[in-house]
Motif scaffolding. Structure first.
Motif, short mmCIF file in Angstrom:
data_model
loop_
_atom_site.label_atom_id
_atom_site.label_comp_id
_atom_site.label_asym_id
_atom_site.label_seq_id
_atom_site.Cartn_x
_atom_site.Cartn_y
_atom_site.Cartn_z
N MET A 187 38.60 22.74 14.90
CA MET A 187 38.29 23.59 13.74
C MET A 187 38.82 25.00 13.97
O MET A 187 39.34 25.63 13.05
N GLY A 188 38.69 25.50 15.20
CA GLY A 188 39.17 26.85 15.51
C GLY A 188 40.68 26.98 15.35
O GLY A 188 41.17 28.01 14.91
N ILE A 189 41.41 25.94 15.68
CA ILE A 189 42.86 25.99 15.53
C ILE A 189 43.28 25.80 14.08
O ILE A 189 44.00 26.62 13.51
N PHE A 190 42.82 24.72 13.48
CA PHE A 190 43.40 24.29 12.20
C PHE A 190 42.73 24.88 10.96
O PHE A 190 43.42 25.20 10.00
N TYR A 191 41.42 25.02 10.98
CA TYR A 191 40.77 25.53 9.76
C TYR A 191 40.42 27.01 9.93
O TYR A 191 40.90 27.84 9.17
N GLY A 192 39.65 27.34 10.94
CA GLY A 192 39.33 28.75 11.18
C GLY A 192 40.57 29.56 11.49
O GLY A 192 40.68 30.72 11.08
N GLY A 193 41.53 28.96 12.17
CA GLY A 193 42.75 29.68 12.55
C GLY A 193 43.83 29.63 11.49
O GLY A 193 44.07 30.59 10.77
N LEU A 194 44.50 28.49 11.39
CA LEU A 194 45.68 28.40 10.52
C LEU A 194 45.36 28.59 9.04
O LEU A 194 46.12 29.25 8.32
N ALA A 195 44.27 28.01 8.56
CA ALA A 195 43.94 28.15 7.13
C ALA A 195 43.68 29.61 6.76
O ALA A 195 44.09 30.07 5.69
N GLN A 196 43.04 30.36 7.66
CA GLN A 196 42.80 31.78 7.36
C GLN A 196 44.11 32.58 7.39
O GLN A 196 44.28 33.49 6.58
N VAL A 197 45.00 32.25 8.31
CA VAL A 197 46.29 32.94 8.34
C VAL A 197 47.04 32.67 7.03
O VAL A 197 47.61 33.58 6.42
N ILE A 198 47.03 31.43 6.58
CA ILE A 198 47.68 31.08 5.31
C ILE A 198 47.05 31.87 4.16
O ILE A 198 47.74 32.43 3.30
N ALA A 199 45.71 31.93 4.14
CA ALA A 199 45.02 32.70 3.09
C ALA A 199 45.44 34.16 3.14
O ALA A 199 45.67 34.79 2.09
N GLY A 200 45.55 34.70 4.34
CA GLY A 200 45.97 36.10 4.47
C GLY A 200 47.37 36.35 3.96
O GLY A 200 47.63 37.37 3.31
N VAL A 201 48.28 35.43 4.24
CA VAL A 201 49.66 35.58 3.76
C VAL A 201 49.69 35.53 2.23
O VAL A 201 50.42 36.30 1.59
N ILE A 202 48.90 34.66 1.64
CA ILE A 202 48.84 34.60 0.17
C ILE A 202 48.24 35.88 -0.39
O ILE A 202 48.67 36.38 -1.43
N GLY A 226 41.90 34.77 11.40
CA GLY A 226 42.61 33.53 11.72
C GLY A 226 43.16 33.58 13.13
O GLY A 226 43.01 32.64 13.92
N PHE A 227 43.78 34.71 13.48
CA PHE A 227 44.32 34.84 14.83
C PHE A 227 43.21 35.06 15.86
O PHE A 227 43.39 34.72 17.03
N PHE A 228 42.06 35.59 15.43
CA PHE A 228 40.90 35.64 16.34
C PHE A 228 40.55 34.22 16.79
O PHE A 228 40.36 33.97 17.99
N TRP A 229 40.44 33.28 15.82
CA TRP A 229 40.07 31.91 16.18
C TRP A 229 41.11 31.28 17.10
O TRP A 229 40.77 30.61 18.07
N LEU A 230 42.38 31.50 16.80
CA LEU A 230 43.43 30.95 17.66
C LEU A 230 43.36 31.55 19.06
O LEU A 230 43.52 30.85 20.06
N SER A 231 43.09 32.86 19.14
CA SER A 231 42.94 33.52 20.44
C SER A 231 41.74 32.98 21.21
O SER A 231 41.82 32.74 22.42
N LEU A 232 40.63 32.79 20.51
CA LEU A 232 39.42 32.29 21.16
C LEU A 232 39.65 30.89 21.73
O LEU A 232 39.27 30.60 22.88
N VAL A 233 40.29 30.03 20.94
CA VAL A 233 40.61 28.69 21.45
C VAL A 233 41.52 28.80 22.66
O VAL A 233 41.35 28.10 23.66
N GLY A 234 42.50 29.69 22.61
CA GLY A 234 43.39 29.90 23.75
C GLY A 234 42.63 30.34 24.99
O GLY A 234 42.89 29.87 26.10
N LEU A 235 41.66 31.24 24.82
CA LEU A 235 40.86 31.71 25.96
C LEU A 235 40.03 30.59 26.57
O LEU A 235 39.76 30.60 27.78
N ILE A 236 39.66 29.62 25.76
CA ILE A 236 38.87 28.49 26.27
C ILE A 236 39.78 27.41 26.88
O ILE A 236 39.49 26.88 27.96
N VAL A 237 40.89 27.11 26.20
CA VAL A 237 41.72 25.97 26.58
C VAL A 237 42.72 26.29 27.70
O VAL A 237 42.92 25.48 28.61
N MET A 238 43.34 27.46 27.65
CA MET A 238 44.39 27.76 28.65
C MET A 238 43.88 27.67 30.10
O MET A 238 44.58 27.10 30.94
#
Length: 195
Positions: free
Chosen positions: A48-63, A80-92
């Motif tokens: 959810m953090g990558i695809f909905y919280g992350g990418l969907a919010q970035v798409i909304a922002g671009v629109i 959106g990038f906060f969520w992607l960063s948070l997932v990165g901090l957990i997964v990397m």
């Protein structure tokens, strides 16, 4: 035949705010159910953090940028990038790419997002009461999460999780209110417009 009176033309772009608000809200609720102790961190939250919280919010922002909405662009793209960063901090660290950040670094990460959210809150004072609640409760959430990282308190983490569920639910409400009010052409769910 060409009409003598001009015909109004809309920009032809749908309102991206409901997408961004729902993406933020649903992902926030699910993460904070974990923080409240309802279940362990798992792939559902990370996805959810990558695809909905992350990418969907970035798409909304671009629109929002296409609609010339600087506030929407800044908020949705940033979170959106906060969520992607948070997932990165957990997964990397789990992948062995980097060391896991210490609690003090995570506290700094969350605190700076709290400051950013507090500053954006002032933009909501010209928008509506529902967004004011979303940003105010999100500011509180970030500072509570900062305190959790500093203290390591499990009871504070559980309390913070419940506050986060309220914050996320308020974003979902605001997003769905925007959809239903537009679809029905009237106020179905009030958002408290600023007078």
């Amino acid at each position: 035949m060409i009409p003598e009176t001009p015909v109004p033309v809309k920009d032809g772009i749908a309102n991206p705010a409901p997408l961004g608000l729902c993406a933020f809200g649903l992902t926030t609720v699910l993460l904070n159910m974990h923080n409240a102790g309802m279940f362990e961190m798992n792939s559902m939250i990370l996805a959810m953090g990558i695809f909905y919280g992350g990418l969907a919010q970035v798409i909304a922002g671009v629109i929002e940028a296409k609609k010339n909405n600087t506030f929407g662009l800044t908020a949705f793209t940033s979170y959106g990038f906060f969520w992607l960063s948070l997932v990165g901090l957990i997964v990397m660290p789990k992948l062995g790419w980097v060391a896991a950040p210490p609690a003090s670094a995570m506290a700094a990460f969350l605190a700076i997002w709290g400051v950013f959210t507090f500053l954006l809150f002032f933009g909501t004072l010209k928008l509506n009461r529902a967004l004011q609640f979303v940003f105010a409760s999100l500011t509180v959430l970030f500072f509570l999460l900062t305190a959790v990282k500093i203290t390591g308190s499990e009871s504070l983490e559980h309390f913070t999780g419940y506050e986060g569920i309220i914050c996320g639910a308020s974003a979902i409400y605001t997003g769905i209110a925007n959809v239903l009010n537009e679809v029905y052409g009237r106020t179905v769910l009030p958002i408290g417009p600023v007078a």
